[in-house]
Design a protein around this motif. Structure first.
Motif, mmCIF file in Angstrom:
data_model
loop_
_atom_site.group_PDB
_atom_site.id
_atom_site.type_symbol
_atom_site.label_atom_id
_atom_site.label_comp_id
_atom_site.label_asym_id
_atom_site.label_seq_id
_atom_site.Cartn_x
_atom_site.Cartn_y
_atom_site.Cartn_z
ATOM 1 N N GLN A 172 -2.426 -10.519 16.404
ATOM 2 C CA GLN A 172 -1.960 -9.167 16.739
ATOM 3 C C GLN A 172 -0.906 -8.745 15.721
ATOM 4 O OE1 GLN A 172 -0.192 -8.907 20.618
ATOM 5 N NE2 GLN A 172 -0.461 -6.700 20.713
ATOM 6 N N PHE A 173 -1.137 -7.614 15.078
ATOM 7 C CA PHE A 173 -0.193 -7.182 14.038
ATOM 8 C C PHE A 173 -0.361 -5.706 13.754
ATOM 9 C CE2 PHE A 173 0.845 -6.617 9.467
ATOM 10 C CZ PHE A 173 2.194 -6.906 9.540
ATOM 11 N N ASN A 174 0.740 -5.006 13.703
ATOM 12 C CA ASN A 174 0.749 -3.607 13.282
ATOM 13 C C ASN A 174 2.191 -3.180 13.013
ATOM 14 O OD1 ASN A 174 1.953 -2.732 15.793
ATOM 15 N ND2 ASN A 174 -0.069 -2.874 16.737
ATOM 16 N N LEU A 175 2.391 -1.918 12.699
ATOM 17 C CA LEU A 175 3.730 -1.413 12.353
ATOM 18 C C LEU A 175 4.760 -1.672 13.447
ATOM 19 C CD1 LEU A 175 3.247 2.009 10.580
ATOM 20 C CD2 LEU A 175 5.016 0.338 10.033
ATOM 21 N N VAL A 256 -2.763 2.000 8.876
ATOM 22 C CA VAL A 256 -3.672 0.969 8.351
ATOM 23 C C VAL A 256 -3.343 0.692 6.875
ATOM 24 C CG1 VAL A 256 -6.089 0.400 7.863
ATOM 25 C CG2 VAL A 256 -5.486 1.555 9.995
ATOM 26 N N ALA A 257 -3.017 1.759 6.135
ATOM 27 C CA ALA A 257 -2.660 1.589 4.719
ATOM 28 C C ALA A 257 -1.416 0.705 4.596
ATOM 29 C CB ALA A 257 -2.416 2.953 4.073
ATOM 30 N N TRP A 258 -0.526 0.803 5.583
ATOM 31 C CA TRP A 258 0.687 -0.041 5.593
ATOM 32 C C TRP A 258 0.286 -1.519 5.717
ATOM 33 C CZ3 TRP A 258 2.990 -3.389 9.126
ATOM 34 C CH2 TRP A 258 4.320 -3.732 8.867
ATOM 35 N N ASP A 286 -8.379 3.568 0.187
ATOM 36 C CA ASP A 286 -8.351 4.201 -1.143
ATOM 37 C C ASP A 286 -6.952 4.356 -1.711
ATOM 38 O OD1 ASP A 286 -11.068 4.491 -0.835
ATOM 39 O OD2 ASP A 286 -10.930 6.533 -0.028
ATOM 40 N N VAL A 287 -5.919 4.068 -0.927
ATOM 41 C CA VAL A 287 -4.551 4.304 -1.423
ATOM 42 C C VAL A 287 -3.779 2.981 -1.510
ATOM 43 C CG1 VAL A 287 -4.545 6.553 -0.229
ATOM 44 C CG2 VAL A 287 -3.379 4.604 0.808
ATOM 45 N N THR A 288 -2.706 3.005 -2.268
ATOM 46 C CA THR A 288 -1.765 1.871 -2.281
ATOM 47 C C THR A 288 -0.395 2.440 -1.934
ATOM 48 O OG1 THR A 288 -3.063 0.811 -4.010
ATOM 49 C CG2 THR A 288 -0.820 -0.014 -3.669
ATOM 50 N N VAL A 289 0.135 1.997 -0.837
ATOM 51 C CA VAL A 289 1.434 2.498 -0.378
ATOM 52 C C VAL A 289 2.521 1.937 -1.302
ATOM 53 C CG1 VAL A 289 3.042 2.521 1.573
ATOM 54 C CG2 VAL A 289 0.580 2.555 1.999
ATOM 55 N N ARG A 291 6.165 0.557 -2.560
ATOM 56 C CA ARG A 291 7.125 -0.383 -1.960
ATOM 57 C C ARG A 291 8.156 0.375 -1.115
ATOM 58 N NH1 ARG A 291 8.939 -5.483 -3.151
ATOM 59 N NH2 ARG A 291 7.189 -5.705 -4.552
ATOM 60 N N GLU A 292 8.656 1.481 -1.688
ATOM 61 C CA GLU A 292 9.683 2.270 -1.005
ATOM 62 C C GLU A 292 9.142 2.840 0.313
ATOM 63 O OE1 GLU A 292 10.914 5.533 -3.409
ATOM 64 O OE2 GLU A 292 12.442 6.178 -1.958
ATOM 65 N N ASP A 293 7.946 3.384 0.263
ATOM 66 C CA ASP A 293 7.344 3.962 1.482
ATOM 67 C C ASP A 293 7.031 2.872 2.517
ATOM 68 O OD1 ASP A 293 7.497 6.523 0.508
ATOM 69 O OD2 ASP A 293 5.444 6.561 -0.266
ATOM 70 N N TRP A 294 6.629 1.717 2.021
ATOM 71 C CA TRP A 294 6.290 0.614 2.936
ATOM 72 C C TRP A 294 7.515 0.237 3.769
ATOM 73 C CZ3 TRP A 294 7.468 -4.354 4.351
ATOM 74 C CH2 TRP A 294 6.479 -5.069 5.047
ATOM 75 N N TYR A 295 8.649 0.061 3.081
ATOM 76 C CA TYR A 295 9.877 -0.306 3.814
ATOM 77 C C TYR A 295 10.368 0.847 4.683
ATOM 78 C CZ TYR A 295 10.575 -4.951 1.871
ATOM 79 O OH TYR A 295 10.445 -6.293 1.583
ATOM 80 N N GLN A 296 10.162 2.055 4.211
ATOM 81 C CA GLN A 296 10.608 3.216 5.010
ATOM 82 C C GLN A 296 9.842 3.275 6.329
ATOM 83 O OE1 GLN A 296 10.857 6.954 2.757
ATOM 84 N NE2 GLN A 296 10.846 8.018 4.736
ATOM 85 N N LEU A 297 8.548 3.027 6.266
ATOM 86 C CA LEU A 297 7.745 3.023 7.502
ATOM 87 C C LEU A 297 8.165 1.869 8.412
ATOM 88 C CD1 LEU A 297 4.023 3.834 6.561
ATOM 89 C CD2 LEU A 297 5.598 5.201 7.925
#
Ligand code: NAP
Length: 306
Positions: A172-175, A256-258, A286-289, A291-297
């Motif tokens: 089990q894993f998500n944001l 999901v992109a995260w 189709d996207v690559t998040v 680093r900054e956005d990943w941590y922000q989320l």
């Protein structure tokens, strides 16, 4: 669609998989449309379990396969066993063999590409599991094996006796439900996030090149349900909305992109039964998040950094 290899196998699989736990809520025609759409999107991995819909999810999928036998060779089919509704767990040799035979009949196929042990069984004897794996393999019923919801010690215990590598761990894993990552970020701290609830299972799987398949990628928990548009996760939804607009993704696809951004190359299992939602989610590949956005989320979901 992007693809990845499951280490120690010859399986080339789509980064996003379709989970079939809720399939029995749909008609045969709708199931056919959903599976056909998944294949059109390049999704080639389908996740089942003997217990989903009391077996009805596998049976419905099998009926679709009977209508489209040519679809089978395009698919990587996975099922699980070991949960016994109303009883508990059973990873005995007899149970595994009986359930694999049942899944093959339900799915109307002669083999599973992957069999996962669904949950740890406190009474599991790893030697029996190893024998069951050998028999499933020798009969041509199962090509590869893995586990679900197991920690490193349980994996090693089975691995000690099994001639077959354990190639997948479904977790089990998500944001919102990101314990596997929280512990790693908070090493050596005294806060609650530093508590290791699963023996560093993410790092373990990453190190041993076991593919992690996150399940319930949009669910905060069984009780709360989906975190998308949930009032308790307003800040997260606001960030998903804002970033989603920049990346051209819906809030769900952004989530999901995260997951996909993590370098361990996890393979999220989407549980949607809606063609539109599946098409939406597939765009996450189709996207690559950044680093900054990943941590922000991550922080928008309520976590703090040490
Ligand atoms: N190993 C385990 O112990 C375990 C446990 C649970 C699940 N699983 C596996 O993981 C898969 C996914 O689990 P899940 O179904 O709980 O995960 P999920 O993908 O987090 O949840 C899907 C649910 O969210 C809904 N949803 C609402 N808005 C959505 C949107 N915009 N996009 C996509 N879905 C949206 C879906 O409804 P619609 O159908 O209307 O889109 C569906 O009811 C299962 O099918 C199963 O294969 C494994």
């Amino acid at each position: 669609m992007k693809y990845m290899k499951i280490a120690q196998t010859d399986l080339e699989v789509s980064r996003l998989a379709l989970g079939c736990m809720r399939l029995s809520s749909r008609s045969l025609q709708e199931a056919e449309q959903l599976i056909g759409t998944a294949l059109d999107l390049g999704i080639n991995f389908f996740d089942h379990a003997d217990i989903y819909g009391g077996g009805e999810c596998e049976r419905l999928f099998g009926q679709v396969l009977a209508k489209h036998p040519e679809w089978r060779e395009k698919m990587v089919l996975q099922s699980k066993c070991g949960i016994v509704p109303g009883v508990a767990y059973d990873l005995s040799r007899e149970h595994i063999l009986a359930k694999v035979k049942e899944s093959l009949a339900n799915l109307q196929t002669d083999h599973l590409d992957v069999l996962l042990l669904h949950r740890p069984d406190a009474l599991m004897d790893p030697r029996e599991v190893a024998r069951a794996f050998d028999e499933c393999y020798a009969q041509g019923w199962v090509r590869y094996f893995g586990v679900s919801n197991m920690n490193p010690r349980q994996i090693e215990l089975i691995g000690k006796y099994s001639a077959h590598p354990l190639v997948i761990n479904q977790l089990q894993f998500n944001l919102v439900n990101s314990g596997m990552i929280d512990t790693g970020i908070n090493v050596n701290m005294k806060n609650a996030a530093s508590l290791d609830h699963d023996d560093s299972v993410l790092d373990y799987c990453y190190y041993h090149e076991m593919t992690i398949q996150p399940w319930s990628i949009l669910q905060a928990s069984w009780e709360e349900g989906n975190f998308i548009d949930h009032p308790d996760y307003a800040k997260l939804n606001q960030s998903l909305e804002e970033m989603g607009q920049r990346y051209g993704l819906s809030k769900a696809a952004m989530s999901v992109a995260w997951i996909l951004r993590h370098p361990a190359m996890m393979q999220p299992i989407a549980g949607t039964t809606s063609v539109t939602h599946l098409q939406e989610l597939a765009k996450a590949c189709d996207v690559t998040v950044s680093r900054e956005d990943w941590y922000q989320l991550y922080m928008a979901s309520g976590k703090t950094l040490p």
